[in-house]
Scaffold this active site. Structure first.
Site, mmCIF file in Angstrom:
data_model
loop_
_atom_site.group_PDB
_atom_site.id
_atom_site.type_symbol
_atom_site.label_atom_id
_atom_site.label_comp_id
_atom_site.label_asym_id
_atom_site.label_seq_id
_atom_site.Cartn_x
_atom_site.Cartn_y
_atom_site.Cartn_z
ATOM 1 N N LYS A 83 31.746 37.370 34.929
ATOM 2 C CA LYS A 83 31.526 36.908 33.716
ATOM 3 C C LYS A 83 30.782 37.867 32.858
ATOM 4 C CE LYS A 83 30.487 32.146 31.963
ATOM 5 N NZ LYS A 83 29.647 31.098 32.575
HETATM 6 C C1 E4P Z 1 30.414 28.593 30.036
HETATM 7 O O1 E4P Z 1 30.734 29.022 30.918
HETATM 8 C C2 E4P Z 1 28.901 28.133 29.987
HETATM 9 O O2 E4P Z 1 28.225 28.157 31.160
HETATM 10 C C3 E4P Z 1 28.740 26.997 29.419
HETATM 11 O O3 E4P Z 1 29.664 25.941 29.060
HETATM 12 C C4 E4P Z 1 27.390 26.779 28.242
HETATM 13 O O4 E4P Z 1 27.354 25.421 27.862
HETATM 14 P P1 E4P Z 1 26.146 25.100 27.006
HETATM 15 O O5 E4P Z 1 26.251 25.383 25.653
HETATM 16 O O6 E4P Z 1 26.056 23.610 27.249
HETATM 17 O O7 E4P Z 1 24.975 25.558 27.773
#
Ligand code: E4P
Length: 218
Positions: A83
């Site tokens: 990622k």
């Molecule tokens: C996506 O891969 C992220 O880990 C996640 O969905 C972020 O979510 P948040 O805005 O609740 O931190």
């Protein structure tokens, strides 16, 4: 639509696996921090219990360091997806990893133009953050819809739309309606998807009526 679980909590993942709902896992530095565990230990454990793509996020910001970190994260397991943030260096790393057949999830996407770049750079997944857009009075779901329309115009793009930053069950239903390929969902919200008051009321009535019959299913 595929369901990924958005957590680095092993117990939460283990609890949901038997339902057959979990197609993959996404983690990020904040989720690893919340788990209180070492990143390699936690990712190794997740890869051992989930048969599907597991997103592991780099924490470097320069291209060179992202590639170095990706090499270390990739060896954990074949199901690791690297990622990277949607920055210039992140997209450069995406192109380079794609050339080495390493799958990439491009995260922190907040615009259709960013999603277009990620597809051109060969991302396997683009992660638009719906909840964080809604939080600042933008329309997160409209972004998913716009990316869907753009990707559908060009069959050469193989990038899957991974709806992220999910805040409530309706986000999941709406993401499915507009054609997101994947939703990554916090465990607490997956549990909420099961509930409907009429299901509970209906079941209570069935069981009360059944009790009156004094029968047993043998
Ligand atoms: C996506 O891969 C992220 O880990 C996640 O969905 C972020 O979510 P948040 O805005 O609740 O931190």
């Amino acid at each position: 639509m595929k369901f990924f679980i958005d957590t680095a909590d092993i117990e939460d993942i283990k609890e949901l696996i038997p339902y057959g709902l979990i197609d993959g896992v996404t983690t990020n530095p904040s989720l690893i921090a919340a788990s209180g565990r070492d990143i390699f230990e936690v990712l190794d454990k997740i890869c051992n219990i989930v048969d599907g793509p597991i997103s592991a996020e780099v924490t470097a910001t320069s291209y060179e360091e992202m590639i170095e970190e990706s090499k270390k994260l990739s060896v954990i397991s074949n199901n690791i997806v690297i990622k990277v943030p949607l920055t210039k260096d992140g997209l450069k790393a995406c192109s380079s990893l794609r050339d080495k057949d390493i799958k990439v999830n491009v995260t922190l996407c907040f615009s259709a133009s960013q999603a277009l770049l990620a597809a051109k750079c060969g991302a396997s997944y683009i992660s638009p953050f719906i909840g964080r857009l809604d939080d600042i009075s933008h329309d997160g779901m409209q972004l998913i819809q716009d990316i869907r329309s753009i990707y559908d115009n060009y069959t050469e793009y193989e990038t899957e739309i991974l709806a992220a930053s999910i805040r409530h069950p309706n986000h999941i239903v709406e993401a499915a309606l507009v054609g997101a390929d994947v939703c990554t969902i916090p465990p607490s919200i997956i549990h909420k998807l099961f509930d409907h008051p009429l299901t509970s009321i209906g079941l209570k009535k069935f069981l009360e009526d059944w009790k009156k019959t004094n029968q047993k299913i043998k």
